[in-house]
Design a protein around this motif. Structure first.
Motif, PDB file in Angstrom:
ATOM      1  N   TYR A  33       0.828  -1.372   0.015  1.00 25.04           N
ATOM      2  CA  TYR A  33      -0.012  -0.121  -0.010  1.00 25.04           C
ATOM      3  C   TYR A  33       0.855   1.260  -0.001  1.00 25.04           C
ATOM      4  CZ  TYR A  33      -3.079  -3.674   2.164  1.00 25.04           C
ATOM      5  OH  TYR A  33      -3.798  -4.605   2.558  1.00 25.04           O
ATOM      6  N   PHE A  45      -4.650   7.557   1.513  1.00 23.73           N
ATOM      7  CA  PHE A  45      -4.323   6.143   0.810  1.00 23.73           C
ATOM      8  C   PHE A  45      -4.183   6.607  -0.577  1.00 23.73           C
ATOM      9  CE2 PHE A  45      -4.690   1.801  -0.458  1.00 23.73           C
ATOM     10  CZ  PHE A  45      -5.492   1.797  -1.515  1.00 23.73           C
ATOM     11  N   GLN A  48      -3.272   0.305  -3.872  1.00 21.81           N
ATOM     12  CA  GLN A  48      -2.721  -0.960  -3.246  1.00 21.81           C
ATOM     13  C   GLN A  48      -2.716  -1.987  -4.334  1.00 21.81           C
ATOM     14  OE1 GLN A  48      -6.034  -3.155  -1.543  1.00 21.81           O
ATOM     15  NE2 GLN A  48      -4.554  -5.024  -0.999  1.00 21.81           N
ATOM     16  N   ARG A  55      -5.145  -3.464  -6.809  1.00 21.75           N
ATOM     17  CA  ARG A  55      -6.314  -3.741  -6.266  1.00 21.75           C
ATOM     18  C   ARG A  55      -7.155  -2.963  -5.667  1.00 21.75           C
ATOM     19  NH1 ARG A  55      -8.030  -8.775  -7.844  1.00 21.75           N
ATOM     20  NH2 ARG A  55      -6.109 -10.251  -7.585  1.00 21.75           N
ATOM     21  N   ALA A  56      -6.784  -1.606  -5.319  1.00 21.11           N
ATOM     22  CA  ALA A  56      -7.647  -0.605  -4.955  1.00 21.11           C
ATOM     23  C   ALA A  56      -6.807   0.723  -5.083  1.00 21.11           C
ATOM     24  CB  ALA A  56      -7.882  -0.609  -3.167  1.00 21.11           C
ATOM     25  N   LYS A  57      -7.775   1.717  -5.180  1.00 24.04           N
ATOM     26  CA  LYS A  57      -6.942   2.919  -5.614  1.00 24.04           C
ATOM     27  C   LYS A  57      -7.897   3.931  -4.877  1.00 24.04           C
ATOM     28  CE  LYS A  57      -5.292   4.504  -9.919  1.00 24.04           C
ATOM     29  NZ  LYS A  57      -5.479   4.298 -11.571  1.00 24.04           N
ATOM     30  N   GLY A  58      -7.075   4.927  -4.344  1.00 21.18           N
ATOM     31  CA  GLY A  58      -7.527   6.082  -3.406  1.00 21.18           C
ATOM     32  C   GLY A  58      -7.562   7.358  -4.174  1.00 21.18           C
ATOM     33  N   ARG A  97      -4.748  -9.721   0.848  1.00 25.92           N
ATOM     34  CA  ARG A  97      -5.319  -8.764  -0.058  1.00 25.92           C
ATOM     35  C   ARG A  97      -6.066  -7.630   0.915  1.00 25.92           C
ATOM     36  NH1 ARG A  97      -8.532 -12.570  -4.204  1.00 25.92           N
ATOM     37  NH2 ARG A  97      -8.879 -13.624  -1.915  1.00 25.92           N
ATOM     38  N   GLY A  98      -6.470  -7.875   2.138  1.00 23.79           N
ATOM     39  CA  GLY A  98      -7.180  -7.043   2.766  1.00 23.79           C
ATOM     40  C   GLY A  98      -7.653  -7.128   3.908  1.00 23.79           C
ATOM     41  N   GLY A  99      -8.827  -6.874   4.035  1.00 25.99           N
ATOM     42  CA  GLY A  99      -9.772  -7.308   5.135  1.00 25.99           C
ATOM     43  C   GLY A  99      -9.308  -6.633   6.426  1.00 25.99           C
ATOM     44  N   GLY A 100      -9.249  -7.611   7.478  1.00 25.00           N
ATOM     45  CA  GLY A 100      -8.726  -6.899   8.551  1.00 25.00           C
ATOM     46  C   GLY A 100      -7.206  -7.048   8.870  1.00 25.00           C
ATOM     47  N   ASP A 101      -6.650  -7.366   7.825  1.00 28.73           N
ATOM     48  CA  ASP A 101      -5.036  -7.818   7.923  1.00 28.73           C
ATOM     49  C   ASP A 101      -4.597  -6.653   8.628  1.00 28.73           C
ATOM     50  OD1 ASP A 101      -3.870  -9.374   4.837  1.00 28.73           O
ATOM     51  OD2 ASP A 101      -4.648 -10.056   6.756  1.00 28.73           O
ATOM     52  N   THR A 102      -3.430  -6.721   9.096  1.00 31.55           N
ATOM     53  CA  THR A 102      -2.445  -5.714   9.809  1.00 31.55           C
ATOM     54  C   THR A 102      -1.493  -4.964   8.510  1.00 31.55           C
ATOM     55  OG1 THR A 102      -2.659  -6.549  12.140  1.00 31.55           O
ATOM     56  CG2 THR A 102      -0.895  -5.185  11.579  1.00 31.55           C
ATOM     57  N   GLN A 103      -1.546  -3.862   8.673  1.00 32.38           N
ATOM     58  CA  GLN A 103      -0.555  -3.308   7.668  1.00 32.38           C
ATOM     59  C   GLN A 103       0.855  -2.869   8.557  1.00 32.38           C
ATOM     60  OE1 GLN A 103      -2.149  -0.393   5.091  1.00 32.38           O
ATOM     61  NE2 GLN A 103      -4.158  -1.554   4.820  1.00 32.38           N
TER      62      GLN A 103
ATOM     63  N   TYR B  32     -14.030  -2.742   9.598  1.00 30.62           N
ATOM     64  CA  TYR B  32     -12.781  -3.185  10.381  1.00 30.62           C
ATOM     65  C   TYR B  32     -12.181  -1.937  10.847  1.00 30.62           C
ATOM     66  CZ  TYR B  32     -12.645  -7.542   7.939  1.00 30.62           C
ATOM     67  OH  TYR B  32     -13.163  -8.800   7.237  1.00 30.62           O
ATOM     68  N   ARG B  94     -11.991   0.182   7.597  1.00 28.44           N
ATOM     69  CA  ARG B  94     -11.972  -0.407   6.355  1.00 28.44           C
ATOM     70  C   ARG B  94     -13.118  -1.207   6.041  1.00 28.44           C
ATOM     71  NH1 ARG B  94      -6.825  -3.796   4.173  1.00 28.44           N
ATOM     72  NH2 ARG B  94      -7.164  -3.470   1.935  1.00 28.44           N
TER      73      ARG B  94
END
Lengths: 114, 114
Positions: A33, A45, A48, A55-58, A97-103, B32, B94
């Motif tokens: 990211y 953001f 990503q 996968r994602a654009k901000g 890919r995302g969700g509740g993943d820790t960055q 999240y 998120r």
């Protein structure tokens, strides 16, 4: 130390120029990211990538582009730089890919446009 | 559209006092939720996150947060402030879709008075 590395640490350049920021994710992380942090905009953001694909654009400007390479490192290219592009640019990585993943965040690249 | 508000851009507490940093989100579906800390000249570090299950979440350095769906809140607390807690704190959300962007709040700067 998060395990995410970013180079360079500092970058000073002139308006109209182009720069490339580099990020190496933590070992095993497939997502990268990019974020921009400035005093007036806060933490925004940008984009990503997951395993080489966007996968994602901000809020990423058209003058900015990024890519993720087969070895999973990523580069953020900033062109036609303006004074307002001066900011801290962070890279973060996560396992999936995302969700509740820790960055996990890198230490950042401080860009100064003169 | 999702948004995150943090009440108080700057909070001061005495060493040993309770720390309370407020975070409210707007989202049609509970997202999240994350709290990150940023020390001067460093990247962000995850303090804690809520993904599912128990609404009281414990994190690192003695911090905890409680997800309250009815209040759309995720306030961060620590029973006793330490000088080393002085930093910038960011709440983030998120949506529960794989590729959605993380939205950060504006941040709260915490000062700890000896």
């Amino acid at each position: 130390d998060s395990g995410v590395t970013q180079t360079p640490k500092h970058l000073i350049t002139a308006t109209g120029q182009r720069v490339t920021l580099r990020c190496s994710p933590r070992s095993g992380d497939l997502s990268v990211y990019w974020y921009q942090q400035s005093l007036d905009q806060g933490l925004q953001f940008l984009i990503q990538y997951y395993n080489g694909e966007e996968r994602a654009k901000g809020n990423i400007l058209e003058r900015f582009s990024a890519q993720q390479f087969p070895d999973l490192h990523s580069e953020l290219n900033l062109s036609s730089l303006e004074l307002g592009d001066s900011a801290l640019y962070f890279c973060a990585s996560s396992v999936t890919r995302g969700g509740g993943d820790t960055q996990y965040f890198g230490p950042g690249t401080r860009l100064t446009v003169l | 559209a999702q948004s995150v508000t943090q009440l108080g851009s700057h909070v001061s507490v005495s060493e040993g006092a309770l720390v309370l940093l407020r975070c409210n989100y707007s989202s049609s579906v509970p997202p999240y939720l994350f709290w990150y800390v940023q020390y001067p000249n460093q990247g962000l570090q995850l303090l804690l996150k809520y993904t599912t299950g128990a609404t009281l979440v414990k994190g690192i350095n003695g911090f905890e947060a409680e997800f309250k769906k009815s209040e759309t809140s995720f306030h961060l607390t620590k029973p006793s402030a330490h000088m080393s807690d002085a930093a910038e704190y960011f709440c983030a959300v998120r949506r529960k879709t794989s590729y959605d962007k993380v939205i950060f709040g504006p941040g709260t700067s915490l000062s700890v008075i000896p």
